[in-house]
Design a protein around this motif. Structure first.
Motif, short mmCIF file in Angstrom:
data_model
loop_
_atom_site.label_atom_id
_atom_site.label_comp_id
_atom_site.label_asym_id
_atom_site.label_seq_id
_atom_site.Cartn_x
_atom_site.Cartn_y
_atom_site.Cartn_z
N TYR A 30 108.68 108.22 7.97
CA TYR A 30 107.77 108.53 9.08
C TYR A 30 108.27 109.76 9.85
N ALA A 31 108.22 110.90 9.20
CA ALA A 31 108.73 112.15 9.75
C ALA A 31 107.59 113.00 10.33
N SER A 32 107.96 113.89 11.23
CA SER A 32 107.05 114.91 11.76
C SER A 32 107.39 116.22 11.06
N LEU A 33 106.37 116.88 10.50
CA LEU A 33 106.61 118.13 9.78
C LEU A 33 105.71 119.23 10.32
N PRO A 34 106.30 120.39 10.63
CA PRO A 34 105.46 121.54 10.97
C PRO A 34 104.85 122.09 9.69
N VAL B 107 102.47 110.51 1.86
CA VAL B 107 101.26 110.34 2.65
C VAL B 107 101.58 110.57 4.12
N SER B 108 100.52 110.74 4.91
CA SER B 108 100.71 110.88 6.36
C SER B 108 99.65 110.08 7.08
N ALA B 109 99.84 109.94 8.33
CA ALA B 109 98.92 109.34 9.30
C ALA B 109 98.57 107.90 9.00
N GLY C 36 103.89 111.24 10.97
CA GLY C 36 103.99 109.99 10.24
C GLY C 36 104.07 110.16 8.74
N VAL C 37 104.76 111.20 8.28
CA VAL C 37 104.88 111.43 6.84
C VAL C 37 105.81 110.39 6.25
N GLU C 38 105.31 109.70 5.24
CA GLU C 38 106.15 108.73 4.56
C GLU C 38 106.13 109.00 3.07
#
Length: 162
Positions: free
Chosen positions: A67-71, A94-96, A136-138
């Protein structure tokens, strides 16, 4: 039902996503280990010694997180572990959470394959790019009932952050 105290903690704490890199950074590498609290399992178990999530014969998410935040940027994810018998898991990013697929592949892994010199072997890598920030990248490893593998770590490399 969430209590007022829990809601206050969630509101004050903001999103619980871990930032990986700042705009302008390149070559940032972050590793997540099975027992570090950033990776989870729904269909497996933490093996003895806590070195990896082991498939138990149940289909589903053997590994998910961090669950990372990525620019915006270009990224590579590599999963490490060992294959105990021929398996065909799906690797995805996936994200969100789970609403947007950034990359995915179903991979036939011949088995068994072990660790080289005590280090887990690379199971698979995926690259992806995003032009907008993502929350929310997992990373996930989805297994079938007959898949037998252990996933011990995930390596997330920011090839470039814009």
């Amino acid at each position: 039902m969430l209590t007022g105290t829990v809601l206050l903690i969630l509101w004050l704490g903001g999103p619980f996503y871990r930032p990986i890199c700042a705009p302008g950074q390149h070559g940032v590498v972050t590793q997540f280990i099975a027992n570090d609290g950033h990776l989870y399992t729904a269909s497996g178990k933490l093996n003895p010694g806590g070195s990896g999530f082991e498939a138990t014969g149940r289909g589903g998410a053997l590994l998910f997180g961090p669950y990372a935040s990525l620019p915006p940027g270009r990224y590579r994810v590599t999963w490490y572990g060992e294959v105990q018998s021929p398996s065909a898991p799906r690797f995805d990013i996936v994200s969100a959470p789970g609403a947007r697929t950034l990359a995915q592949a179903e991979v036939a892994l011949p088995g068994p394959s072990g660790s080289a010199g005590g280090h887990p072997a690379a199971l698979h890598s995926l690259t992806f790019a995003t032009t907008t920030p993502v929350e929310g990248v997992e990373t996930r490893v989805l297994v079938r009932e007959n898949d037998r593998l252990v996933v011990s770590k995930v390596r997330l490399e920011a090839e470039s952050c814009n």
